[in-house]
Design an enzyme around this catalytic site. Structure first.
Site, PDB file in Angstrom:
ATOM      1  N   ARG A   1       0.961  -1.408  -0.065  1.00  0.00           N
ATOM      2  CA  ARG A   1      -0.013   0.148   0.073  1.00  0.00           C
ATOM      3  C   ARG A   1       0.740   1.177   0.034  1.00  0.00           C
ATOM      4  O   ARG A   1       0.623   2.315  -0.588  1.00  0.00           O
ATOM      5  CB  ARG A   1      -0.799  -0.068   1.396  1.00  0.00           C
ATOM      6  CG  ARG A   1      -2.087  -1.003   1.246  1.00  0.00           C
ATOM      7  CD  ARG A   1      -2.888  -0.778   2.510  1.00  0.00           C
ATOM      8  NE  ARG A   1      -3.697   0.251   2.210  1.00  0.00           N
ATOM      9  CZ  ARG A   1      -4.897   0.308   1.970  1.00  0.00           C
ATOM     10  NH1 ARG A   1      -5.594  -0.630   1.633  1.00  0.00           N
ATOM     11  NH2 ARG A   1      -5.744   1.396   1.751  1.00  0.00           N
TER      12      ARG A   1
ATOM     13  N   ASP B   1     -14.367   4.875  -0.296  1.00  0.00           N
ATOM     14  CA  ASP B   1     -15.036   4.632   0.663  1.00  0.00           C
ATOM     15  C   ASP B   1     -16.200   5.511   1.423  1.00  0.00           C
ATOM     16  O   ASP B   1     -17.055   5.185   2.140  1.00  0.00           O
ATOM     17  CB  ASP B   1     -14.054   4.196   1.791  1.00  0.00           C
ATOM     18  CG  ASP B   1     -13.554   2.885   1.733  1.00  0.00           C
ATOM     19  OD1 ASP B   1     -13.818   2.008   0.615  1.00  0.00           O
ATOM     20  OD2 ASP B   1     -12.614   2.382   2.749  1.00  0.00           O
TER      21      ASP B   1
ATOM     22  N   TYR C   1      -0.386 -13.585   0.195  1.00  0.00           N
ATOM     23  CA  TYR C   1       0.292 -13.390  -1.234  1.00  0.00           C
ATOM     24  C   TYR C   1       1.567 -12.668  -1.124  1.00  0.00           C
ATOM     25  O   TYR C   1       1.850 -11.687  -0.029  1.00  0.00           O
ATOM     26  CB  TYR C   1      -0.982 -12.755  -1.944  1.00  0.00           C
ATOM     27  CG  TYR C   1      -1.428 -11.321  -1.471  1.00  0.00           C
ATOM     28  CD1 TYR C   1      -0.701 -10.167  -1.744  1.00  0.00           C
ATOM     29  CD2 TYR C   1      -2.715 -11.455  -1.047  1.00  0.00           C
ATOM     30  CE1 TYR C   1      -1.438  -8.863  -1.486  1.00  0.00           C
ATOM     31  CE2 TYR C   1      -3.139 -10.189  -0.431  1.00  0.00           C
ATOM     32  CZ  TYR C   1      -2.580  -8.886  -0.660  1.00  0.00           C
ATOM     33  OH  TYR C   1      -3.086  -7.812  -0.293  1.00  0.00           O
TER      34      TYR C   1
HETATM   35  P1  FAD Z   1      -9.059   6.265   2.386  1.00  0.00           P
HETATM   36  O1  FAD Z   1      -7.861   5.532   1.688  1.00  0.00           O
HETATM   37  O2  FAD Z   1      -9.431   5.832   3.781  1.00  0.00           O
HETATM   38  O3  FAD Z   1      -8.580   7.659   2.203  1.00  0.00           O
HETATM   39  C1  FAD Z   1      -9.279   8.505   2.956  1.00  0.00           C
HETATM   40  C2  FAD Z   1      -8.145   9.794   3.276  1.00  0.00           C
HETATM   41  O4  FAD Z   1      -8.842  10.762   3.680  1.00  0.00           O
HETATM   42  C3  FAD Z   1      -7.115   9.601   4.416  1.00  0.00           C
HETATM   43  O5  FAD Z   1      -5.958   9.938   3.826  1.00  0.00           O
HETATM   44  C4  FAD Z   1      -7.587  10.118   5.377  1.00  0.00           C
HETATM   45  O6  FAD Z   1      -6.218  10.594   6.446  1.00  0.00           O
HETATM   46  C5  FAD Z   1      -8.058  11.476   4.886  1.00  0.00           C
HETATM   47  N1  FAD Z   1      -9.328  12.169   5.764  1.00  0.00           N
HETATM   48  C6  FAD Z   1     -10.227  11.590   6.350  1.00  0.00           C
HETATM   49  N2  FAD Z   1     -11.285  12.250   7.035  1.00  0.00           N
HETATM   50  C7  FAD Z   1     -10.442  13.453   7.033  1.00  0.00           C
HETATM   51  C8  FAD Z   1     -10.765  14.700   7.625  1.00  0.00           C
HETATM   52  N3  FAD Z   1     -11.664  15.001   8.377  1.00  0.00           N
HETATM   53  N4  FAD Z   1      -9.636  15.750   7.379  1.00  0.00           N
HETATM   54  C9  FAD Z   1      -8.828  15.687   6.447  1.00  0.00           C
HETATM   55  N5  FAD Z   1      -8.443  14.395   5.811  1.00  0.00           N
HETATM   56  C10 FAD Z   1      -9.387  13.465   6.155  1.00  0.00           C
HETATM   57  N6  FAD Z   1      -9.185  -2.705  -1.715  1.00  0.00           N
HETATM   58  C11 FAD Z   1      -8.707  -3.336  -3.001  1.00  0.00           C
HETATM   59  O7  FAD Z   1      -9.092  -2.938  -3.848  1.00  0.00           O
HETATM   60  N7  FAD Z   1      -7.812  -4.428  -2.990  1.00  0.00           N
HETATM   61  C12 FAD Z   1      -7.387  -4.947  -1.703  1.00  0.00           C
HETATM   62  O8  FAD Z   1      -6.592  -5.940  -1.741  1.00  0.00           O
HETATM   63  C13 FAD Z   1      -8.057  -4.325  -0.656  1.00  0.00           C
HETATM   64  N8  FAD Z   1      -7.434  -4.910   0.466  1.00  0.00           N
HETATM   65  C14 FAD Z   1      -7.880  -4.364   1.751  1.00  0.00           C
HETATM   66  C15 FAD Z   1      -7.470  -5.064   2.930  1.00  0.00           C
HETATM   67  C16 FAD Z   1      -7.869  -4.463   4.236  1.00  0.00           C
HETATM   68  C17 FAD Z   1      -7.226  -5.038   5.407  1.00  0.00           C
HETATM   69  C18 FAD Z   1      -8.913  -3.344   4.219  1.00  0.00           C
HETATM   70  C19 FAD Z   1      -9.172  -2.664   5.524  1.00  0.00           C
HETATM   71  C20 FAD Z   1      -9.187  -2.750   2.971  1.00  0.00           C
HETATM   72  C21 FAD Z   1      -8.658  -3.281   1.877  1.00  0.00           C
HETATM   73  N9  FAD Z   1      -9.120  -2.832   0.626  1.00  0.00           N
HETATM   74  C22 FAD Z   1      -8.920  -3.278  -0.486  1.00  0.00           C
HETATM   75  C23 FAD Z   1     -10.208  -1.795   0.536  1.00  0.00           C
HETATM   76  C24 FAD Z   1      -9.545  -0.417   0.277  1.00  0.00           C
HETATM   77  O9  FAD Z   1      -8.228  -0.175   1.086  1.00  0.00           O
HETATM   78  C25 FAD Z   1     -10.356   1.070   0.561  1.00  0.00           C
HETATM   79  O10 FAD Z   1     -11.485   0.786  -0.216  1.00  0.00           O
HETATM   80  C26 FAD Z   1      -9.621   1.958   0.050  1.00  0.00           C
HETATM   81  O11 FAD Z   1      -8.346   2.486   0.793  1.00  0.00           O
HETATM   82  C27 FAD Z   1     -10.292   3.334  -0.089  1.00  0.00           C
HETATM   83  O12 FAD Z   1      -9.876   4.335  -0.610  1.00  0.00           O
HETATM   84  P2  FAD Z   1     -10.352   5.801  -0.333  1.00  0.00           P
HETATM   85  O13 FAD Z   1      -9.534   6.822  -0.915  1.00  0.00           O
HETATM   86  O14 FAD Z   1     -11.924   6.330  -0.547  1.00  0.00           O
HETATM   87  O15 FAD Z   1     -10.259   6.231   1.287  1.00  0.00           O
END
Ligand code: FAD
Length: 376
Positions: free
Chosen positions: A106, A290, A212
C-alpha cells in the site's frame, strides 16, 4: 467546460482522492487536496489491484511505474485449512498481458499516486484536518480544526470510511458489526517461496487465512479473519499480541504455522458493514471511494472501486455543463455496479467459512473474485 476556471477542492489524500485529483488535473482543472495527516504515508499492508483498477492507473500514465513496484498475480487458490487440498482455483492470467492482476504494498501505491498528483500540478495541503463540512448552499464550505473556513467552487469528498462529506449529504448511518475481525501483518517470505505468484486462501470453520507475495517476492502479506461475537471499535490500527493470532489459527496447515511464527507485529480490526450512501452529491459537492460505499475486503475491490469512481467522475465533469449534472451522471453510472460488488464481497465473507461438503464446492464454483470483474 465545467472544469475551466473552477477551483476544485478534494478532501482526503488516499487512493480515491489522489487519483481523482490527478485525473482532473490531466483534464485541465486546478485542484487542491486537504489531508489531515502531516505526511502522506500508508499502513504496512498489501493490496490487490485487479485489471479494472490497473486500467485506470495505466490510463493516468502510471502503468509502467506500477509494474516496477508490484508483483504480478497469476492465480487464486482456495485451500482446505487442514488438508491443504484445493477447493477451487482461478487463473488470473486468463485475459493475457493486457489485463494484469497485481499485488502491491500500500505504501508503494500511495507514493506512486502522490508523485503522479504532484507532477500533474495538484496542490496537496497536509496537516489540515477538516472538522466540519457544510453543503447547505451552492458554495460548499470546509471548517478546519484551526478554525479556518474555506469556500469551494466544487468539493469532492474522498475522506474514507468516516467521511464528513457523506455525513453532510446523508446524515449519520451507524455501521453494523459483521461478526468478523481481521488481523493483518507482513512477514519475510521463506527462501523457497520467493517466486510465488499465487494468492492463497486457507478456509477453516469460522475463519480463513489469506497470504500473497509483495514487492520482489521477499515479503508475504497476511490477512487472517475470524468470527467473533463482539467488537468495540472500527479502525485499522489496533495493535494486538501476535500470540492471539497464532492461537486462533493453531489448527491450520504447517505452511500457515511457519508464516504465523514469523509475525512480530500485527494489527487487529473489526469488520463493519456500512450501507451504500443513498445521496452521493448535492450543491456542487460529491463523494467517492469508501466515503460513498465502504466495501468489505473479501473481494479486494474497495480501492479498485475508488480508482474506477475517480475516472468516471473526472470524465463526467468534463462532459457536463454544471457540477450537479456531472455528479448525477457519475452516480447513475456507478451506483448499481458498486452495490453489486459490495454484495458479492459480503457473500464471500460467508462462503470462505463454509464447512467441507457439497455446498462449499458449489458455492466456490460461483465465488466472485476480482479477476471476473471486467474493466469498464
Ligand atoms: P481512504 O484510503 O480511507 O483515504 C481517506 C483519506 O482521507 C485518508 O488519507 C484520511 O487521512 C483522509 N481524511 C479522512 N478524514 C479527514 C478529515 N476530516 N480531514 C482531512 N483528511 C481526512 N481494496 C482493494 O481494491 N484491494 C485490496 O486488496 C484491498 N485490501 C484491503 C485490505 C484491508 C485489510 C482493508 C481494510 C481494505 C482493503 N481494501 C482493498 C479496501 C481499500 O483499502 C479501501 O477501499 C480504500 O483504501 C478506499 O480508498 P479511499 O481513498 O476512498 O479512502
Amino acid at each position: 467546460m465545467l472544469l475551466i476556471g473552477q477551483k476544485i477542492s478534494v478532501l482526503g489524500a488516499g487512493i480515491g482522492g489522489l487519483t481523482v485529483a490527478t485525473a482532473l488535473a490531466h483534464r485541465g482543472a486546478q485542484v487542491t487536496i486537504y489531508e489531515q495527516a502531516s505526511e502522506i504515508k500508508e499502513v504496512g499492508a498489501g493490496i490487490q489491484i485487479s485489471p479494472n483498477g490497473f486500467a485506470v492507473l495505466r490510463a493516468l500514465g502510471m502503468g509502467d511505474a506500477l509494474r516496477s513496484i508490484a508483483r504480478r498475480g497469476r492465480r487464486v487458490e482456495l485451500l482446505d485449512f487442514r488438508r491443504g487440498g484445493p477447493v477451487f482455483s482461478l487463473d488470473l492470467d486468463v485475459n493475457g498481458d493486457g489485463f494484469p492482476y497485481y499485488f502491491v504494498h500500500r505504501a508503494d501505491l500511495i507514493y506512486l499516486l502522490e508523485e503522479a498528483a504532484r507532477a500533474a500540478g495538484v496542490e496537496i495541503i497536509l496537516g489540515q484536518r477538516v472538522e466540519a463540512v457544510d453543503v447547505s448552499s451552492a458554495t460548499p464550505r470546509l471548517k478546519l480544526d484551526d478554525g479556518t473556513e474555506i469556500s469551494c467552487d466544487v468539493l469532492l469528498g474522498a475522506d474514507g470510511l468516516h467521511s464528513k462529506v457523506r455525513a453532510a449529504l446523508n446524515g449519520e448511518a451507524p455501521p453494523r458489526f459483521t461478526g468478523q475481525v481481521a488481523w493483518r501483518a507482513i512477514v519475510p517470505s521463506a527462501e523457497n517461496s520467493r517466486n510465488e505468484t499465487t494468492v492463497k486462501v486457507y478456509m477453516g470453520p469460522g475463519c480463513h487465512f489469506v497470504c500473497y507475495p509483495l514487492r520482489d517476492g521477499s515479503m508475504t502479506n497476511i490477512v487472517a479473519v475470524q468470527e467473533r461475537d463482539l467488537w468495540a471499535d472500527e479502525g485499522w490500527n489496533h495493535a494486538d499480541n501476535p500470540d492471539n493470532l497464532r492461537t486462533a489459527f493453531a489448527g491450520f496447515r504447517p505452511e500457515v504455522q511457519a508464516l504465523l511464527a514469523k509475525i512480530e507485529d500485527t494489527q487487529l480490526w473489526g469488520l463493519f458493514r456500512h450501507p451504500v450512501a443513498p445521496i452521493w452529491h448535492k450543491n456542487n459537492a460529491a463523494i467517492l471511494g469508501d466515503a460513498a460505499h465502504p466495501t468489505l475486503p473479501f473481494l479486494a475491490q474497495g480501492a479498485v472501486m475508488a480508482l474506477e469512481d475517480a475516472w468516471v467522475l473526472a470524465d463526467a465533469m468534463i462532459m457536463a455543463e454544471t457540477a450537479d449534472q456531472a455528479f448525477a451522471l457519475y452516480q447513475n453510472t456507478r451506483f448499481s455496479r458498486v452495490s453489486r460488488i459490495i454484495e458479492a464481497a459480503s457473500q464471500n465473507a460467508r462462503n470462505y467459512h463454509l464447512r467441507p461438503g457439497p455446498f462449499r464446492t458449489l458455492a466456490h464454483g460461483a465465488l466472485k473474485l476480482g479477476s471476473h470483474i471486467a474493466p469498464q
